[in-house]
Design an enzyme around this catalytic site. Structure first.
Site, mmCIF file in Angstrom:
data_model
loop_
_atom_site.group_PDB
_atom_site.id
_atom_site.type_symbol
_atom_site.label_atom_id
_atom_site.label_comp_id
_atom_site.label_asym_id
_atom_site.label_seq_id
_atom_site.Cartn_x
_atom_site.Cartn_y
_atom_site.Cartn_z
ATOM 1 C CD GLU A 1 9.239 -12.535 0.177
ATOM 2 O OE1 GLU A 1 9.977 -11.723 0.772
ATOM 3 O OE2 GLU A 1 9.615 -13.217 -0.783
ATOM 4 C CB CYS B 1 8.761 -5.137 4.002
ATOM 5 S SG CYS B 1 8.867 -5.261 2.207
HETATM 6 P P1 NAP Z 1 0.314 -8.833 9.665
HETATM 7 O O1 NAP Z 1 -0.387 -8.252 10.824
HETATM 8 O O2 NAP Z 1 1.262 -9.941 9.896
HETATM 9 O O3 NAP Z 1 -0.829 -9.276 8.621
HETATM 10 C C1 NAP Z 1 -0.513 -9.834 7.379
HETATM 11 C C2 NAP Z 1 -1.691 -10.634 6.874
HETATM 12 O O4 NAP Z 1 -1.863 -11.770 7.718
HETATM 13 C C3 NAP Z 1 -3.016 -9.872 6.931
HETATM 14 O O5 NAP Z 1 -3.815 -10.228 5.838
HETATM 15 C C4 NAP Z 1 -3.617 -10.383 8.224
HETATM 16 O O6 NAP Z 1 -5.013 -10.230 8.283
HETATM 17 C C5 NAP Z 1 -3.211 -11.831 8.142
HETATM 18 N N1 NAP Z 1 -3.300 -12.584 9.392
HETATM 19 C C6 NAP Z 1 -3.500 -12.140 10.652
HETATM 20 N N2 NAP Z 1 -3.529 -13.181 11.508
HETATM 21 C C7 NAP Z 1 -3.330 -14.289 10.782
HETATM 22 C C8 NAP Z 1 -3.250 -15.679 11.095
HETATM 23 N N3 NAP Z 1 -3.377 -16.145 12.340
HETATM 24 N N4 NAP Z 1 -3.030 -16.550 10.096
HETATM 25 C C9 NAP Z 1 -2.893 -16.119 8.828
HETATM 26 N N5 NAP Z 1 -2.963 -14.815 8.460
HETATM 27 C C10 NAP Z 1 -3.179 -13.911 9.435
HETATM 28 O O7 NAP Z 1 1.133 -7.707 8.866
HETATM 29 P P2 NAP Z 1 0.676 -6.234 8.527
HETATM 30 O O8 NAP Z 1 0.679 -5.430 9.768
HETATM 31 O O9 NAP Z 1 -0.536 -6.253 7.674
HETATM 32 O O10 NAP Z 1 1.880 -5.773 7.564
HETATM 33 C C11 NAP Z 1 3.070 -5.239 8.011
HETATM 34 C C12 NAP Z 1 4.151 -6.284 8.080
HETATM 35 O O11 NAP Z 1 4.319 -6.909 6.809
HETATM 36 C C13 NAP Z 1 5.500 -5.662 8.393
HETATM 37 O O12 NAP Z 1 6.162 -6.467 9.328
HETATM 38 C C14 NAP Z 1 6.216 -5.671 7.051
HETATM 39 O O13 NAP Z 1 7.614 -5.672 7.152
HETATM 40 C C15 NAP Z 1 5.706 -6.927 6.463
HETATM 41 N N6 NAP Z 1 5.898 -6.913 5.023
HETATM 42 C C16 NAP Z 1 6.850 -7.721 4.473
HETATM 43 C C17 NAP Z 1 7.095 -7.682 3.106
HETATM 44 C C18 NAP Z 1 8.147 -8.537 2.459
HETATM 45 O O14 NAP Z 1 8.155 -8.650 1.237
HETATM 46 N N7 NAP Z 1 9.044 -9.143 3.224
HETATM 47 C C19 NAP Z 1 6.348 -6.822 2.292
HETATM 48 C C20 NAP Z 1 5.394 -6.010 2.893
HETATM 49 C C21 NAP Z 1 5.170 -6.059 4.257
HETATM 50 P P3 NAP Z 1 -5.637 -8.903 8.979
HETATM 51 O O15 NAP Z 1 -5.209 -7.742 8.170
HETATM 52 O O16 NAP Z 1 -7.087 -9.167 8.928
HETATM 53 O O17 NAP Z 1 -5.092 -8.862 10.382
#
Ligand code: NAP
Length: 499
Positions: free
Chosen positions: A265, A299
């Site tokens: 997602e 998102c």
């Molecule tokens: P992110 O930077 O991609 O982080 C998401 C999660 O992944 C966090 O728990 C992060 O940990 C973890 N992570 C980081 N590096 C990783 C790796 N190498 N392997 C596995 N996991 C890893 O996203 P965000 O900035 O927290 O959230 C914003 C994004 O989420 C936006 O793009 C938004 O559109 C998207 N989103 C999508 C939906 C949907 O339903 N489609 C819903 C909500 C949000 P850390 O926090 O420790 O870095």
């Protein structure tokens, strides 16, 4: 209210434990003792700390999940029995709703009213809905030649790594945890580093509800340190990831190496199309809600407004007057609609993107700057016009309270502009012409389309993206496909076969 005030409200349960992971039903510090501060985005002040897990802690959590799964203590219960536990969890969430809301508000910078009526409410609904799915984990019998009896079972996958982003911590963890649990899986949950607190409260709640030790585990810590280890772990059967497209694509590639099941997602950049025949009062309310809700960190936000040319100037004028009046600021004030961004990093990203938009020729209709308020990470709700469709603020996911406005002349052009970014999560159409609504909705590249409204979500309605917004569906009965494997069993009815 401090976190300690919020979490020691009940004398009947142990207080929230700073610096602790939840592994195998036990609270314990990181193996090297490391901790990470958690800040209130509304003040920039530390509110508590959590453990910064190591890869050894991830191994311990996966081992606990694996052992619980293999023991059958949860995985071999009936769906109905698991559903009952989830209903208990739902009831406990409602009983602790104010504590969950206060924690989510302080952790993620959410206006308290929204934390109550959106975050906690919607998360609790996920448990209630998933519990109902437990009544329907039915297999099926297939018509085959008379000398065989063939049936299909839907079984849990095993150990699920549930990885969630910072913006809706409680809702997004619940959309994974509740269906994964009802299907019979064991879970290692890694919440976002910036907003880890409600995941830890849910560990208390699920344990009290009767989820056996080891079935639900929480590791808090940096994705950069733990993510690859968790995703690539040989004892993890499935990765349920919500987050950015960039990190999701990286994790999907890693999961692909071990052929794990993976749902993604990911990011969004939805277009909201306002036709000249729209009910303008209703449409403007929807337009504003779609880009300011959760300070645009959403998102399924609608940061790209496409307006049919005859009403383009009128809409810009209304937005210029109305947007500055949306209640902004103190997250503890029940009237506040727009709070801060969730972190200093997020504030800097939004600031940089708007600055780039100005260089690319944007006219700032309103906003366009950060706000110094109580030391928090605030950015003024911003409307930008005059950008080309190629501008970065139009093409990239902004993830802040920023709206770009573009005119269009024909239905075809509206569809072409709406579909012109890499993303495909959500979309919206504002019109009083029902035939047009159906026609355009069918042509939009998005997993969901809202007509005359925005973000109308329900646990029963499938949600997920296309294109760079990911794959797989959450919500609805469809979510079970993400957490089950299908097994066919064919029995010979030939009398001689079993001898
Ligand atoms: P992110 O930077 O991609 O982080 C998401 C999660 O992944 C966090 O728990 C992060 O940990 C973890 N992570 C980081 N590096 C990783 C790796 N190498 N392997 C596995 N996991 C890893 O996203 P965000 O900035 O927290 O959230 C914003 C994004 O989420 C936006 O793009 C938004 O559109 C998207 N989103 C999508 C939906 C949907 O339903 N489609 C819903 C909500 C949000 P850390 O926090 O420790 O870095």
């Amino acid at each position: 209210m401090t976190l300690t005030d919020a979490t020691t409200a009940s004398p009947t349960r142990p207080p929230f434990k700073p610096g602790q992971l939840f592994i195998g039903g036990q609270w314990k510090g990181a193996s090297d003792g490391a901790r990470r501060d958690v800040l209130d985005p509304a003040t920039g002040q530390r509110i508590t700390d959590v453990a910064a897990a190591t890869t050894a802690d991830v191994d311990a959590a996966v081992a606990a999940a694996r052992a619980s799964f293999d023991s059958g203590v949860w995985s071999r219960l009936s769906g109905r029995e698991r559903g009952r536990v989830l209903l208990k969890a739902h009831d406990l969430m409602r009983a602790r709703a104010e504590e969950l809301a206060q924690t989510e508000s302080a952790d993620a910078g959410k206006p308290i009213t929204f934390a109550r009526v959106v975050d906690v409410e919607h998360a609790a609904l996920q448990y209630e809905y998933a519990a109902s799915l437990g009544q329907h984990l039915d297999g099926s019998v297939r018509e085959t030649p008379a000398n065989t009896h063939a049936y299909v079972r839907h079984e849990p996958l095993g150990v699920v790594a549930a990885i969630t982003p910072f913006n809706f911590p409680l809702i997004l963890s619940s959309t994974k945890i509740a269906p994964a649990l009802v299907a019979g899986n064991s879970i290692v949950h890694k919440p976002a580093s910036d907003t880890p607190l409600t995941a830890l409260l849910m560990a208390e709640i699920l344990q009290e509800a009767g989820v056996p030790d080891g079935v639900f585990n929480v590791v808090t810590g940096s994705g950069a340190t733990l993510g690859d280890h968790l995703v690539g772990h040989p004892d993890v059967d499935k990765v349920a990831f919500t987050g950015s497209t960039e990190v999701g694509a990286h994790a999907a590639a890693l999961a692909g190496k071990t052929l794990k099941s993976f749902t993604a997602e990911l990011g969004g950049n939805a277009a909201n199309i306002v036709f000249a025949d729209a009910d303008l009062d209703q449409a403007i309310g929807t337009v504003i809600q779609a880009f300011v809700f959760n300070a645009g960190q959403f998102c399924m936000a609608g940061p790209r407004l496409l307006v049919e040319r005859p009403i383009y100037d009128l809409v810009l004028g209304i937005l210029r007057d109305a947007v500055p009046g949306v209640p902004f600021g103190d997250t503890t004030d029940p009237a506040t609609v727009i709070g801060p961004l969730a972190s200093a990093d997020q504030l800097h990203k939004v600031e940089a993107l708007v600055d780039r938009a100005k260089q690319e020729g944007a006219t700032v209709v309103t906003g366009g700057e950060r706000v110094d308020l109580d030391g928090g990470f605030y950015y003024r709700p911003t409307v930008l016009a005059g950008l080309t469709n190629e501008a970065s603020a139009v093409q990239e996911e902004v993830f802040g309270p920023v709206l770009t406005v573009q005119p269009f002349d024909t239905e075809d052009e509206a569809v072409q502009l709406a579909n012109s970014t890499p993303y495909g999560l959500a979309s919206g159409i504002q019109t009083t012409n029902l035939a047009k609504a159906h026609r355009v909705a069918a042509r939009l590249d998005a997993g969901i389309c809202w007509v005359n409204g925005w973000a109308m979500l329900d646990p029963a309605v499938p949600f997920g993206g296309v294109k760079a917004s990911g794959w797989g569906r959450e919500y609805g009965p469809e979510v079970l496909h993400s957490y089950q494997r299908t097994k066919s069993i064919v029995i010979s009815l030939d009398e001689g076969a079993a001898r």
